[in-house]
Every structure is written in structure tokens, then in C-alpha cells.
Design a protein around this motif. Structure first.
Motif, PDB file in Angstrom:
ATOM      1  N   LEU A  29       0.853  -1.184   0.000  1.00 27.39           N
ATOM      2  CA  LEU A  29       0.000   0.000   0.000  1.00 27.39           C
ATOM      3  C   LEU A  29       0.896   1.243   0.000  1.00 27.39           C
ATOM      4  CD1 LEU A  29      -2.756  -0.976   2.605  1.00 27.39           C
ATOM      5  CD2 LEU A  29      -3.124  -0.539   0.175  1.00 27.39           C
ATOM      6  N   PRO A  30       0.374   2.385  -0.440  1.00 28.68           N
ATOM      7  CA  PRO A  30       1.171   3.611  -0.425  1.00 28.68           C
ATOM      8  C   PRO A  30       1.696   3.917   0.973  1.00 28.68           C
ATOM      9  CG  PRO A  30      -0.820   3.918  -1.717  1.00 28.68           C
ATOM     10  CD  PRO A  30      -0.961   2.591  -1.057  1.00 28.68           C
ATOM     11  N   GLY A  31       2.932   4.389   1.027  1.00 27.62           N
ATOM     12  CA  GLY A  31       3.564   4.716   2.293  1.00 27.62           C
ATOM     13  C   GLY A  31       4.543   3.657   2.740  1.00 27.62           C
ATOM     14  N   GLN A  32       4.422   2.438   2.211  1.00 23.02           N
ATOM     15  CA  GLN A  32       5.314   1.359   2.608  1.00 23.02           C
ATOM     16  C   GLN A  32       6.589   1.353   1.769  1.00 23.02           C
ATOM     17  OE1 GLN A  32       2.190  -1.859   2.426  1.00 23.02           O
ATOM     18  NE2 GLN A  32       2.884  -2.219   4.522  1.00 23.02           N
ATOM     19  N   PHE A  33       7.540   0.484   2.141  1.00 18.84           N
ATOM     20  CA  PHE A  33       8.804   0.417   1.433  1.00 18.84           C
ATOM     21  C   PHE A  33       9.241  -1.038   1.265  1.00 18.84           C
ATOM     22  CE2 PHE A  33       9.872   0.571   5.911  1.00 18.84           C
ATOM     23  CZ  PHE A  33      10.956  -0.270   6.053  1.00 18.84           C
ATOM     24  N   ILE A  34      10.285  -1.239   0.485  1.00 21.70           N
ATOM     25  CA  ILE A  34      10.875  -2.562   0.285  1.00 21.70           C
ATOM     26  C   ILE A  34      12.365  -2.478   0.602  1.00 21.70           C
ATOM     27  CG2 ILE A  34       9.185  -3.322  -1.425  1.00 21.70           C
ATOM     28  CD1 ILE A  34      12.648  -2.334  -2.597  1.00 21.70           C
TER      29      ILE A  34
END
Length: 296
Positions: A29-34
Motif C-alpha cells: 500500500l502507499p507509504g510502505q517500502f521494500i
């Protein structure tokens, strides 16, 4: 292995990569990272998710050259692959959660992105647009040659304001100055989200506090390990110790101690500084980065 299905140079030192990662694309979802890694010897690099396509099973990231690890990643070409692509990590934006949708619809929202921070602004504005919520967007750059994502942002924003420090394109000034100009014209907002360099988010938060606009900041610039193990992204929020990668990366900008966070970032870059932080912060330091001895 995670194949790079598209590569696009946005600037001389910034590249966009669309990566085939179906499981991440399905759940992010928007706001997350990898966290990505080029090969078994590569550095683990936390990168904010800039877009995703669940049908294609792809996730888009934007990489800026800041060291050997990012330089190696940027050298990969379309058709080549990353060895690791772990995620989604971190907490999604509260504005982009289905359970908050009705409350979010009541708000007039403005996003302020600076430089590389423009990229992670995009998925949030896109998500809102897809759910019938129109938001204004301010994106700022040093000059016209550094602008990217303008057309993409135009397609999802209600109003897009582009600023340049030197006045070579759009509004002559920065994001704070543009927001103040809009306020002076009678424009009012119920929520601000700002993503970009630490110093920019600090000044935006100071302005929005004065203008009484609740503000969310993304503290992804201070992340290193990305899993809560190293303690590099330790910060104070309303006097409490938080870690950007696991408790964030988004926080209330009016409660973040920016002075402490920025001083800590500068100190963390030196061996002596890291040792001093480990001593001062004690059990809250974590120390799993391998530099301070706190992981031994």
C-alpha cells in the motif's frame, strides 16, 4: 530473482525501475517500502514504493546514487534482475486505508514533495484519486532540469503546483513559500503530507504548525537496515523513542524532534559519533548495524 521489466533515467543520478515482484505487488500500500539487494554481496537498500500494479505483479521504485550499493543497482539494465526484493515493510499511510476512507473524504488535503520525495508522494495521491478524493500537490526542485514525475502527478492531482528555487520553471521559491502564497490567497487545508529531505520536512512542519494544519511527514531518509535491528532510524516523537522503519515511516510532523534527528544523522556518519550514540542511548540504541559494537 526479481526481473527489472522497465528502466527509465529520470535524472543523471536518479533512475526508475519497475520490478517483477508479484507477492509484494499484491499486498503493498502507499507509504510502505521494500528492501532490495543487487546480489549476494550487495548492500541491503530500503526504498519507498513509488507505484505498483497488482495485475502485472510489478512494483516501481526510484533509486538515487548516494554510494556504491545504489551505484551497482543503477547499473543493472532492463531484463536483468535483483537478487532480493523484500516487502512490503513499514506501515501504510493512514490516508490510504479503506477503514479511514469516509473520514479522509471530508478533508481537503495538500501534499508537498521535495526532490526525490516527489516519487513516494505519487502513489498516495493516485490511491486517493482512484477512491474519489482529490488532493492538491506541491512539488519542489532546485531548477527546471531536475523536474520529474510532473505529467504523472498532473494525471492524479486536483491542482499541481511546481516550484523551483531559481525560478526557472513554475513558482519561484520552495514548497513552503508556495503553501504560504496559497494560504494568503485564502486557500485552506485540513491535512498536509510532506515527503522529502529532512530539512524541507522540518520547515514545512514549522509552517503548518503556525497555520494550524495537521501534518504527516515520512522519515524514510533516515532508514538504513529497514527492519528495526540497527537502530539507525531512532528518533523522538512527542518525547518517545520510535524507529522509522517499524513504527513509521510516517509520523505527526508537529511531534517529531527534527533537531535531534538531524543531529543524530550527522553524528551517525562517524565511527566516534556512533560509539557516542551507543553510550548515550543505552538499551534503546539497538546497535545491530555492525558499526557500534552494540550487536556483539
Amino acid at each position: 530473482m526479481y526481473q527489472i521489466v522497465r528502466k527509465e533515467m529520470l535524472q543523471s543520478n536518479i533512475v526508475l525501475m519497475e520490478v517483477e515482484a508479484p507477492r509484494v505487488a499484491q499486498h503493498c500500500l502507499p507509504g510502505q517500502f521494500i528492501i532490495a539487494k543487487t546480489d549476494e554481496y550487495g548492500e541491503r537498500i530500503p526504498l519507498t514504493i513509488c507505484d505498483y500494479n497488482r495485475e502485472k505483479g510489478t512494483v516501481t521504485i526510484v533509486v538515487q546514487t548516494i554510494g556504491a550499493g545504489t551505484e551497482r543497482m543503477m547499473s543493472l539494465n532492463q531484463g536483468e534482475a535483483l537478487e532480493d526484493f523484500v516487502g512490503p515493510l513499514g506501515c501504510p499511510s493512514e490516508l490510504c486505508l479503506e477503514e479511514n476512507l469516509e473520514e479522509t473524504k471530508k478533508k481537503k488535503i495538500v501534499f508537498i514533495g521535495g526532490g526525490l520525495g516527489t516519487a513516494p508522494v505519487y502513489p498516495q495521491v493516485k490511491w486517493l484519486h482512484e477512491h474519489g478524493i482529490e488532493a492538491d500537490v506541491i512539488i519542489g526542485y532546485r531548477n527546471k532540469d531536475l523536474i520529474f514525475y510532473e505529467e504523472e502527478m498532473k494525471s492524479v492531482a486536483k491542482n499541481l503546483y511546481v516550484t523551483t528555487d531559481d525560478g526557472s520553471y513554475g513558482f519561484h521559491g520552495n514548497g513552503c513559500m508556495q503553501l504560504q502564497a496559497l494560504y494568503d490567497e485564502g486557500v485552506r487545508y485540513d491535512q498536509c503530507v510532506t515527503i522529502g529531505p529532512m530539512i524541507m520536512m522540518k520547515f514545512v512542519s514549522e509552517l503548518t504548525k503556525k497555520l494550524e494544519i495537521p501534518t504527516i511527514v515520512s522519515m524514510n531518509p533516515i532508514m538504513v537496515d529497514g527492519t528495526g535491528m540497527c537502530g539507525a532510524c531512532r528518533l523522538l516523537v512527542d518525547g518517545q523513542v520510535k524507529f522509522a522503519c517499524v513504527d513509521g515511516p510516517e509520523f505527526d510532523g508537529h511531534k517529531v524532534d527534527f533537531a535531534q534527528a538531524m543531529a543524530r544523522m550527522a553524528q551517525y556518519k562517524t565511527e566516534e559519533g556512533r560509539a557516542k550514540l551507543a553510550y548515550e542511548e543505552g538499551e534503546t540504541h539497538h546497535g545491530g548495524c555492525g558499526h557500534c559494537g552494540g550487536d556483539k
